[in-house]
Design a protein around this motif. Structure first.
Motif, PDB file in Angstrom:
ATOM      1  N   TYR A  97      52.869 -45.535   4.726  1.00 57.89           N
ATOM      2  CA  TYR A  97      54.050 -46.386   4.834  1.00 57.89           C
ATOM      3  C   TYR A  97      55.232 -45.669   4.176  1.00 57.89           C
ATOM      4  O   TYR A  97      55.071 -44.989   3.156  1.00 57.89           O
ATOM      5  CB  TYR A  97      53.830 -47.712   4.108  1.00 57.89           C
ATOM      6  N   ALA A  98      56.402 -45.822   4.755  1.00 63.36           N
ATOM      7  CA  ALA A  98      57.601 -45.337   4.079  1.00 63.36           C
ATOM      8  C   ALA A  98      57.741 -46.117   2.769  1.00 63.36           C
ATOM      9  O   ALA A  98      57.451 -47.309   2.726  1.00 63.36           O
ATOM     10  CB  ALA A  98      58.827 -45.548   4.964  1.00 63.36           C
ATOM     11  N   PRO A  99      58.154 -45.459   1.680  1.00 64.93           N
ATOM     12  CA  PRO A  99      58.224 -46.133   0.377  1.00 64.93           C
ATOM     13  C   PRO A  99      58.998 -47.442   0.383  1.00 64.93           C
ATOM     14  O   PRO A  99      58.584 -48.425  -0.241  1.00 64.93           O
ATOM     15  CB  PRO A  99      58.891 -45.092  -0.525  1.00 64.93           C
ATOM     16  N   ASP A 100      60.128 -47.491   1.091  1.00 68.46           N
ATOM     17  CA  ASP A 100      60.909 -48.727   1.107  1.00 68.46           C
ATOM     18  C   ASP A 100      60.200 -49.833   1.881  1.00 68.46           C
ATOM     19  O   ASP A 100      60.266 -51.014   1.510  1.00 68.46           O
ATOM     20  CB  ASP A 100      62.312 -48.471   1.685  1.00 68.46           C
ATOM     21  N   VAL A 101      59.493 -49.458   2.950  1.00 66.75           N
ATOM     22  CA  VAL A 101      58.724 -50.440   3.725  1.00 66.75           C
ATOM     23  C   VAL A 101      57.579 -50.983   2.880  1.00 66.75           C
ATOM     24  O   VAL A 101      57.313 -52.191   2.852  1.00 66.75           O
ATOM     25  CB  VAL A 101      58.187 -49.817   5.027  1.00 66.75           C
ATOM     26  N   LEU A 102      56.915 -50.090   2.163  1.00 66.41           N
ATOM     27  CA  LEU A 102      55.805 -50.499   1.295  1.00 66.41           C
ATOM     28  C   LEU A 102      56.282 -51.480   0.230  1.00 66.41           C
ATOM     29  O   LEU A 102      55.658 -52.533   0.013  1.00 66.41           O
ATOM     30  CB  LEU A 102      55.190 -49.257   0.637  1.00 66.41           C
ATOM     31  N   ASP A 103      57.384 -51.166  -0.427  1.00 65.91           N
ATOM     32  CA  ASP A 103      57.912 -52.049  -1.464  1.00 65.91           C
ATOM     33  C   ASP A 103      58.269 -53.418  -0.893  1.00 65.91           C
ATOM     34  O   ASP A 103      58.006 -54.455  -1.515  1.00 65.91           O
ATOM     35  CB  ASP A 103      59.157 -51.426  -2.102  1.00 65.91           C
TER      36      ASP A 103
END
Length: 293
Positions: free
Chosen positions: A145-151
């Protein structure tokens, strides 16, 4: 047959757990097939984003995520039958979505459960960064997952609640523990027949004006709630005309957008069925009470 909903943070090893449950169930089926003709007919299916070819980038925007959930839901619904055990390997992080899946199982008089993969958010981020999900014996390299999507997904996650009907029985599996395979098998396969529920076992729609009646009944309930809050403030028990049960409001104000969202969801669940007109408001009040817990 049973629906097993896997739920947990993204990158928490849900697929590893789903595969462990699949392998345990297949072993039990092989073991008991000779002595139990009913078990011999069972087949286990795992439905996941990977099996459906869904990219994790769909979770970046609302529209593609909604479409992906619809595809996932339709696949689970198609596979559920008297001889098929379906493992829904997804985040299943929205409680309303878990309720919808629960209703599909309930309509077929088959049990469902939720397996919550308990992994700290920081561990999920660590696994996501290294692309290693799960235990060493069952690691799988997957699209991260892209870090921002994961967060964002972790922030939006609605943890299962064992006090709600659609999240029970609930099996919580910490990331360092083994799956409770025997407990899940006993709860799902050796469970007593599930009793039909008014909100899920309904006659096929026959009346031409059913949707109009359903729409008006739910709108009437929303109007009563708004008027109650306007007069009395948030919270309290609300008597709904023509409903046999009371609506229990939480201590915080419930706005029109939230009420309309729940109303549309209830209509979506019941648009293909008819119930007695006198029961529609009671059914909607029951649904709201569960959603607002």
């Amino acid at each position: 047959m049973p629906l097993i909903m896997i739920s947990g943070f993204p990158a928490s090893g849900k697929t590893t757990r789903a595969n462990q449950i699949r392998d345990f169930f297949n072993a039990k089926i092989t073991e008991q097939s000779a002595s139990d003709s009913r078990v011999a007919k069972f087949k286990v299916h795992v439905v996941s984003d990977d099996s459906l070819g869904v990219s994790r980038e769909v979770y970046r925007e609302a529209r593609p995520e909604k479409d992906a959930r619809a595809t996932f839901y339709a696949t689970v619904k198609r596979l559920l039958s008297s001889n098929d055990i379906v493992i829904a390997d997804g985040m299943n992080y929205i409680k309303g979505y878990r309720y919808q899946l629960h209703c599909e199982a309930k309509a077929l008089l088959t049990p469902s459960c939720v397996v919550h993969v308990g992994v700290p958010a920081e561990k999920c981020k660590e696994w996501n960064a290294t692309k290693e999900f799960g235990e060493e014996s069952a690691q799988a390299v997957r699209e991260p997952y892209a870090p921002d999507v994961l967060d964002n997904l972790i922030f939006r996650y609605e943890e299962p609640n064992p006090m709600t009907r659609w999240d029970s029985p609930l099996f919580v599996v910490p990331w360092m523990d083994d799956i409770p395979g025997e407990d899940i098998w006993n709860a799902m396969v050796n469970n007593d027949a599930v009793k039909p529920h008014l909100a899920t076992v309904l006659k096929p729609a026959t009346e031409a004006n059913y949707l109009q009646v359903l729409d008006k009944a739910t709108q009437d309930v929303v109007s009563v709630v708004l008027e109650h809050q306007k007069t009395n403030g948030p919270g309290g028990s609300v008597a709904i005309p023509e409903a046999s049960n009371k609506l229990e409001l939480p201590p915080t104000h419930i706005g029109l957008p939230q009420l309309q969202r729940m109303r549309r969801q209830f209509i979506s669940f019941n648009r293909q069925h008819t119930a007695e007109k006198s029961r529609l408001k009671s059914m909607f009040v029951e649904y709201l009470n569960k959603e607002l817990e």
